[in-house]
Design a protein around this motif. Structure first.
Motif, mmCIF file in Angstrom:
data_model
loop_
_atom_site.group_PDB
_atom_site.id
_atom_site.type_symbol
_atom_site.label_atom_id
_atom_site.label_comp_id
_atom_site.label_asym_id
_atom_site.label_seq_id
_atom_site.Cartn_x
_atom_site.Cartn_y
_atom_site.Cartn_z
ATOM 1 N N VAL A 182 0.869 -1.174 0.000
ATOM 2 C CA VAL A 182 0.000 0.000 0.000
ATOM 3 C C VAL A 182 0.907 1.226 0.000
ATOM 4 O O VAL A 182 1.594 1.507 0.988
ATOM 5 N N LEU A 183 0.931 1.954 -1.145
ATOM 6 C CA LEU A 183 1.811 3.107 -1.288
ATOM 7 C C LEU A 183 1.007 4.306 -1.769
ATOM 8 O O LEU A 183 0.534 4.325 -2.912
ATOM 9 N N PRO A 184 0.823 5.322 -0.930
ATOM 10 C CA PRO A 184 0.120 6.531 -1.383
ATOM 11 C C PRO A 184 1.028 7.421 -2.224
ATOM 12 O O PRO A 184 2.257 7.286 -2.215
ATOM 13 N N GLY A 185 0.395 8.329 -2.987
ATOM 14 C CA GLY A 185 1.139 9.330 -3.736
ATOM 15 C C GLY A 185 1.921 8.800 -4.914
ATOM 16 O O GLY A 185 2.959 9.341 -5.274
ATOM 17 N N ILE A 186 1.422 7.759 -5.537
ATOM 18 C CA ILE A 186 2.121 7.118 -6.658
ATOM 19 C C ILE A 186 1.461 7.501 -7.986
ATOM 20 O O ILE A 186 0.231 7.493 -8.115
ATOM 21 N N TYR A 191 -12.498 4.193 -2.213
ATOM 22 C CA TYR A 191 -12.711 3.601 -0.887
ATOM 23 C C TYR A 191 -12.198 4.547 0.184
ATOM 24 O O TYR A 191 -10.996 4.813 0.268
ATOM 25 N N ALA A 192 -13.108 5.055 0.988
ATOM 26 C CA ALA A 192 -12.722 5.913 2.106
ATOM 27 C C ALA A 192 -12.502 5.027 3.321
ATOM 28 O O ALA A 192 -13.451 4.640 4.016
ATOM 29 N N ALA A 193 -11.258 4.678 3.565
ATOM 30 C CA ALA A 193 -10.958 3.781 4.677
ATOM 31 C C ALA A 193 -11.272 4.464 6.005
ATOM 32 O O ALA A 193 -10.782 5.564 6.264
ATOM 33 N N PRO A 194 -12.078 3.833 6.850
ATOM 34 C CA PRO A 194 -12.429 4.459 8.131
ATOM 35 C C PRO A 194 -11.353 4.295 9.200
ATOM 36 O O PRO A 194 -11.444 4.884 10.269
ATOM 37 N N THR A 195 -10.357 3.461 8.886
ATOM 38 C CA THR A 195 -9.221 3.239 9.781
ATOM 39 C C THR A 195 -7.964 3.295 8.927
ATOM 40 O O THR A 195 -8.033 3.225 7.698
ATOM 41 N N PRO A 196 -6.784 3.416 9.537
ATOM 42 C CA PRO A 196 -5.554 3.430 8.730
ATOM 43 C C PRO A 196 -5.480 2.202 7.811
ATOM 44 O O PRO A 196 -5.852 1.097 8.203
ATOM 45 N N LEU A 197 -5.015 2.423 6.596
ATOM 46 C CA LEU A 197 -4.851 1.356 5.602
ATOM 47 C C LEU A 197 -3.377 1.231 5.277
ATOM 48 O O LEU A 197 -2.729 2.199 4.854
ATOM 49 N N CYS A 198 -2.832 0.045 5.471
ATOM 50 C CA CYS A 198 -1.418 -0.190 5.192
ATOM 51 C C CYS A 198 -1.239 -1.647 4.779
ATOM 52 O O CYS A 198 -2.190 -2.437 4.810
ATOM 53 N N GLY A 230 -7.355 -7.400 6.049
ATOM 54 C CA GLY A 230 -8.518 -7.098 6.881
ATOM 55 C C GLY A 230 -9.472 -6.136 6.215
ATOM 56 O O GLY A 230 -10.703 -6.296 6.297
ATOM 57 N N HIS A 231 -8.941 -5.112 5.526
ATOM 58 C CA HIS A 231 -9.810 -4.177 4.798
ATOM 59 C C HIS A 231 -10.544 -4.888 3.666
ATOM 60 O O HIS A 231 -11.734 -4.637 3.431
ATOM 61 N N LEU A 232 -9.853 -5.763 2.939
ATOM 62 C CA LEU A 232 -10.482 -6.476 1.827
ATOM 63 C C LEU A 232 -11.551 -7.447 2.317
ATOM 64 O O LEU A 232 -12.597 -7.622 1.679
ATOM 65 N N THR A 233 -11.307 -8.091 3.437
ATOM 66 C CA THR A 233 -12.219 -9.119 3.926
ATOM 67 C C THR A 233 -13.408 -8.537 4.674
ATOM 68 O O THR A 233 -14.521 -9.055 4.579
#
Length: 441
Positions: free
Chosen positions: A17-21, A376-383, A389-392
Motif C-alpha cells: 500500500v503506497l500513497p502518492g504514486i 474507498y474511504a478507509a475508516p481506519t488506517p490502511l497499510c 482485513g480491509h479487503l475481507t
C-alpha cells in the motif's frame, strides 16, 4: 500515453500500500511507477486519482457465462435433492436450451457485470450441446464487446451423445485455439481472449475421451480446464469404473500441467493433491457454489500449493467471493488466515500470466495494464499490514469506480463506454425464449 496521478498503489500478494504514486501507461503496458511522473512524460494525458486505490485487476478464475440467463428461471424444474439431480434437472436442461442468441446475451451481460464488480478478466468454462461448432467464437465476441479480458473453452463431455459429442467438443476447443493463434500473430495488442482445452468432469468422459483431450493439449500447447471431485459421486464413479482416483486418471493421460485449472476438488485424495503440486497446477475454490450445491467443504486447501478463487457461475463479484470463502473456512474450523484467501484472489493473475505468456498482477513497468480503481474511504488506517482485513471486512464492489483492461478504460466513473440499457432489454427477451425451450425439454 496516460498517467494515473496521485494513486494509492495497492498490490495484494505480497501486500503493498503506497500513497502518492503515479502510474504511466502506454498502449497495453505499465511503463513506469513512482512519485510525480508528469515531468518525465510531458506529452501524457493526466488523470487525477485523488488518492483512490489502484490495484492489479481482479480475476474470476472459474465461471460459467452460459448460466447468465438462469437468474429467476421460470420453468418446471423437478426437485433437486442432491448434486447430480441438480445437474440433470436444471443445468443440463439449460445448456441444451442455449442457442446463439441466448448464449451471446448471457455472456455479454455476465461480462458487463464482471467489469462493474471490478474484474478485468474471467476464466470461463462453457457448455451448449445444441450449439457446439462456433460457440466459443460467440463467447469471444461478447468478451470483446464488453472489453473484458478472459479465457473460455468448451467443456467436452459424453453425457448427451457419447463419444461423438465429446469429439465435437474437443474439435471446437482446437478450432478456437487455432483461431486465437492466428489473431495473436496478426495483432498481439488486440489479443484479449485465450483458451484452455475444456472438459466437463471425469465422470462424463471415458478413457477414449481422455485420449482425445490429451492429443488436443499436445496439438495446441494449452492446459486443461475441468471440474474434478466437486461431489463424492465423481470419486465413487471413478473408483467403480476405473479403479483410480479421478485426478490419477487425468494424470495417466498427461492431462495435468502448469496451465491446468482444476475446479472444486473437494474430495481429492492425498495422492491427487501431491500430483497437483508436482505439476504446479491450479485448484480453483468456489465457496458459494459449493455451499449452494451442498457438496461439502474443501478441507484440502491448506495442502494445495496453487489455489485461486472462482464463482462457478454465481456472478463475478470477487470481493464477495473472497468474504464467503473466508467466512466459510472459519465456520468449518479452518486454520488459514484471511491473508491466505487474499493471496488466492491475487493468484488469478498468475493463471493469466501462464496462459497469455505476459506478466499480470503487479504495478510495475512491463506489466499488463489491467487495473481496478476503487473509491474507498478507509475508516481506519490502511497499510500493507492490514490490507487483508480491509479487503475481507470492508472494501466491496460498490467502491469500484473504474476498470482498465489492456490500457483502455472500459468502465470509468461508474459508467460503461457503451450504452447498456438496451442490451439488458434484449437479454430479457432472449431469456424468456430460452426458458420456454427449457420447459419443453
Amino acid at each position: 500515453m496516460l498517467i494515473l496521478k496521485n494513486c494509492t498503489a495497492v498490490e495484494l500478494s505480497p501486500a503493498v500500500v503506497l500513497p502518492g504514486i503515479d502510474i504511466a501507461i502506454a498502449d497495453d503496458k505499465i511503463i513506469a511507477t513512482g512519485g510525480d511522473l508528469t515531468g518525465d512524460y510531458p506529452q501524457a494525458v493526466v488523470k487525477e486519482m485523488n488518492g483512490k486505490l489502484v490495484m492489479p485487476g481482479l480475476v474470476c478464475s472459474h465461471n460459467h457465462f452460459y448460466s447468465g440467463l438462469a437468474r429467476g428461471v421460470i420453468a418446471p424444474i423437478p426437485p433437486c435433492p442432491d448434486f447430480i439431480s441438480t445437474l440433470k434437472n436444471l443445468w443440463w436442461r439449460l445448456d441444451r436450451a442455449l442457442d446463439e442468441e441466448s448464449l451471446y446475451y448471457s455472456a455479454l451481460i455476465c461480462a458487463l457485470e464482471a467489469i462493474k464488480h471490478g474484474c478485468t478478466a474471467v476464466i470461463d468454462h462453457h457448455a451448449s450441446p445444441g450449439l457446439i461448432p462456433g460457440s466459443l467464437s460467440v463467447l469471444r465476441s461478447a468478451f470483446i464487446k464488453a472489453g473484458l479480458r478472459g479465457m473460455t473453452c468448451f467443456e467436452a463431455t459424453e453425457r448427451n451423445g457419447g463419444l461423438s459429442e465429446l469429439e465435437a467438443g474437443v474439435a471446437e476447443n482446437v478450432r478456437f485455439a487455432q483461431q486465437i493463434d492466428r489473431e495473436k500473430a496478426r495483432n498481439p495488442q488486440a489479443w484479449l481472449v485465450e483458451t484452455h482445452i475444456g472438459a466437463h468432469a471425469p465422470f462424463t468422459v471415458s478413457d477414449a475421451g481422455l485420449e482425445l483431450l490429451s492429443d488436443a493439449l499436445k496439438e495446441t500447447g494449452r492446459g486443461l480446464h475441468i471440474h474434478v471431485a466437486e461431489d463424492r459421486y465423481d470419486v465413487s464413479h471413478s473408483h467403480d469404473k476405473y479403479g483410480l482416483d479421478p485426478l490419477v486418471r487425468l494424470e495417466k493421460f498427461g492431462l495435468i500441467n502448469a496451465k491446468s485449472l482444476i475446479a472444486h476438488g473437494l474430495w481429492l485424495s492425498e495422492q491427487e493433491i501431491a500430483l497437483l503440486n508436482q505439476h504446479d497446477a491450479f485448484l480453483v475454490h468456489n465457496a458459494r457454489s459449493n455451499m449452494n450445491n451442498h457438496v461439502g467443504y474443501n478441507a484440502c486447501l491448506p495442502a494445495v500449493k496453487r489455489t485461486a478463487l472462482g464463482t462457478d457461475g454465481i456472478g463475478s463479484d470477487m470481493l464477495e467471493e473472497l468474504k464467503f470463502a473466508w467466512f466459510k473456512h472459519r465456520d468449518a474450523g479452518g486454520t488459514l488466515d484471511c491473508a491466505h484467501f487474499v493471496q488466492m484472489l491475487a493468484s488469478g493473475n498468475e493463471l493469466l500470466t501462464r496462459n497469455f505468456n505476459q506478466p499480470f498482477g503487479r504495478l510495475k513497468a512491463g506489466y499488463t495494464a489491467d487495473l481496478t480503481i476503487f473509491d474507498y474511504a478507509a475508516p481506519t488506517p490502511l497499510c500493507a499490514e492490514n490490507l487483508a482485513g480491509h479487503l475481507t471486512f470492508g472494501l466491496n464492489s460498490a467502491a469500484v469506480e473504474s476498470v482498465m483492461v489492456g490500457g483502455r478504460m472500459v468502465y470509468e466513473n461508474r459508467a460503461f463506454k457503451l450504452e447498456v440499457a438496451s442490451l439488458y432489454e434484449e437479454a430479457r427477451a432472449a431469456a424468456d425464449k430460452m426458458w420456454k425451450r427449457m420447459a419443453r425439454r
